[in-house]
Design an enzyme around this catalytic site. Structure first.
Site, PDB file in Angstrom:
ATOM      1  N   HIS A   1       0.864  -1.185   0.000  1.00 20.36           N
ATOM      2  CA  HIS A   1       0.000   0.000   0.000  1.00 20.36           C
ATOM      3  C   HIS A   1       0.897   1.230   0.000  1.00 20.36           C
ATOM      4  CE1 HIS A   1      -3.099  -2.576   2.351  1.00 20.36           C
ATOM      5  NE2 HIS A   1      -3.661  -2.308   1.198  1.00 20.36           N
TER       6      HIS A   1
ATOM      7  N   HIS B   1      -2.762   1.969  -4.765  1.00 20.09           N
ATOM      8  CA  HIS B   1      -3.444   3.262  -4.559  1.00 20.09           C
ATOM      9  C   HIS B   1      -2.701   4.449  -5.184  1.00 20.09           C
ATOM     10  CE1 HIS B   1      -6.394   1.315  -2.117  1.00 20.09           C
ATOM     11  NE2 HIS B   1      -5.534   0.998  -1.168  1.00 20.09           N
TER      12      HIS B   1
ATOM     13  N   ASP C   1     -10.253  -4.523  -3.708  1.00 20.32           N
ATOM     14  CA  ASP C   1      -9.827  -4.035  -2.388  1.00 20.32           C
ATOM     15  C   ASP C   1     -10.787  -4.420  -1.260  1.00 20.32           C
ATOM     16  OD1 ASP C   1      -8.381  -2.774  -0.435  1.00 20.32           O
ATOM     17  OD2 ASP C   1      -8.517  -0.770  -1.247  1.00 20.32           O
TER      18      ASP C   1
HETATM   19 ZN   LIG Z   1      -5.763  -2.657   0.510  1.00 22.95          ZN
END
Ligand SMILES: [Zn+2]
Length: 438
Positions: free
Chosen positions: A240, A277, A328
């Site tokens: 992440h 992300h 996700d």
């Molecule tokens: Zn995640």
């Protein structure tokens, strides 16, 4: 013993176009062994082991790849959506997530994961990258890992277990509360468990990859060692990265650098590295990351649900070949929707249209690539395209969902991604799953 199969759909997505009259041959192990003109049945066929599967009214596409999932978060759907005390945030959502984590047992984790994986299969996701950090759900260590492997196997979906390294609660802080269920106590303990898992996976449909939860949860020196060992073993590496501004501020306070700057500080090629992300990543940093081979996994529906923001992807040269998509938090399991919102987010951000496009100016093939081959590359699985040698992971969608007749190749795909809802057929290797839904 499986038989050899010949699938003939009305249309087949092959080398960038929807082509009529093609056959896709699957060998008994479920790999694509030939793609070409489908001849009419020969009398000899009835004596061979070939099973012909005619799919009138369907278009065959590569199966979708969700490159980033937390299956257990399927249990959060509808939770954390009341805000009596004022506006919520990612951090208030995380409290609801931790509450769920502390309530789970090996059985309930298995049930939630199986449900998520089953819904993925129904939605045409044939491979999932499970970013798995809920290692402990009882008194025994790492029972959570085994629950996830078993759930994926029962649902039939191809699984890459992205085994997550998780050491600290915030940079340098101790693990607290629910976070203790995520703990990997040392690099040695982590790699021991990886060895153990290598003996548990079903190698026909499951593989392992390495993940660092984030720079919030993994000290920089350990991240460097983890990445080096993943490279040495030829395993994909995910983390992440820069999902929230607070994470960037904490990182700057601790290290004097942003998380992406720290990743760019790692030596050598970043091929095999996927940053999930990148919501708040600076364009210049993202450009350098992509130039060094890095990939970005966007999760548009979750990023919207959590109020993360919208990544600045479109100004980065070459990014369209470095994108993948993930479901996700699994609040909504639909790769068609993830695809359309990947582009729509860029449109809303820039008040313009046609931002993630290929050299011919087409958006739909870029979005499909992110949802198929892009994910397969990020996970190190030989799938995501209808090509000889790849796994026969396929979905069939109704041609009527593509467009009004006559079907034009590019317009058909754009129409599916713009407005399509459901998938009618799926193959994962040699296994066929025909069911309505999606
Ligand atoms: Zn995640």
């Amino acid at each position: 013993v499986n038989r050899r199969q010949l699938l003939t759909a009305e249309l087949t997505w092959y080398r960038g176009a929807l082509a009529p009259g093609l056959g896709v041959w699957l060998d008994p192990d479920g790999r694509i062994e030939r793609v070409g003109p489908a001849a009419p049945a020969q009398p000899a066929d009835q004596y061979s082991d070939l099973e012909r599967v005619d799919l009138p009214g369907l278009a065959l596409l590569p199966g979708f790849v969700s490159a980033h999932s937390h299956a257990f978060q399927r249990g959060l759907r509808g939770r954390g959506e009341s805000f009596p005390a004022g506006a919520g945030s990612f951090w208030t959502w995380r409290e609801a997530m931790y509450e769920l984590v502390e309530s789970l047992t090996p059985d309930s984790l298995f049930d939630l994961s199986r449900q998520a994986f089953f819904e993925m299969r129904r939605a045409g996701i044939t491979t999932v990258g499970e970013f798995h950090y809920l290692h402990h759900v009882g008194t025994d260590d790492f029972l959570g890992d085994e629950a996830v492997l078993a759930a994926a196997k029962e649902a039939g979906v191809r699984l890459v277990l992205l085994q997550v390294y998780y050491r600290t609660g915030g940079i340098g802080g101790p693990l607290q509360g629910a976070q203790r269920r995520f703990e990997t106590a040392s690099l040695g303990a982590y790699w021991n468990q990886m060895d153990h898992l290598a003996g548990l996976i079903d190698t026909r449909t499951q593989s392992l990859a390495v993940a660092a939860h984030s720079l919030r949860a993994v000290p920089l020196a350990e991240l460097t060692a983890l990445l080096a060992e993943a490279r040495r073993q030829g395993l994909p590496f995910h983390l992440h990265l820069e999902e929230q501004r607070q994470e960037i501020e904490e990182c700057q306070a601790a290290y004097g650098k942003r998380p992406m700057e720290l990743l760019l500080g790692q030596p050598g090629s970043l091929e095999g590295v996927t940053a999930v992300h990148c919501t708040h990543t600076r364009v210049a940093d993202l450009r350098r990351f992509v130039e060094r081979g890095g990939r970005v996994c966007a999760c548009p529906l979750t990023e919207a649900n959590l109020g993360d923001g919208i990544p600045n992807l479109h100004p980065v040269p070459g990014i369209t070949r470095h994108l993948c998509l993930g479901t996700d938090s699994n609040t909504r399991i639909s790769m068609l929707e993830e695809m359309r919102w990947l582009e729509y987010g860029q449109r809303l951000k820039t008040e313009s249209r046609g931002l993630l496009k290929d050299d011919a100016g087409e958006v739909a093939p870029v979005l499909l690539r992110a949802a198929t081959r892009g994910g397969a590359e990020a996970l190190g699985v030989i799938t995501g395209e209808i090509e000889v040698g790849r796994w026969g992971d396929l979905v069939g969608v109704a041609v009527s969902a593509l467009t009004v007749a006559p079907v034009d190749s590019q317009r058909g795909l754009a129409s599916l991604i713009g407005g399509g809802e459901s998938v009618a057929e799926r193959w994962i290797g040699a296994q066929r799953y025909a069911e309505r839904g999606g």
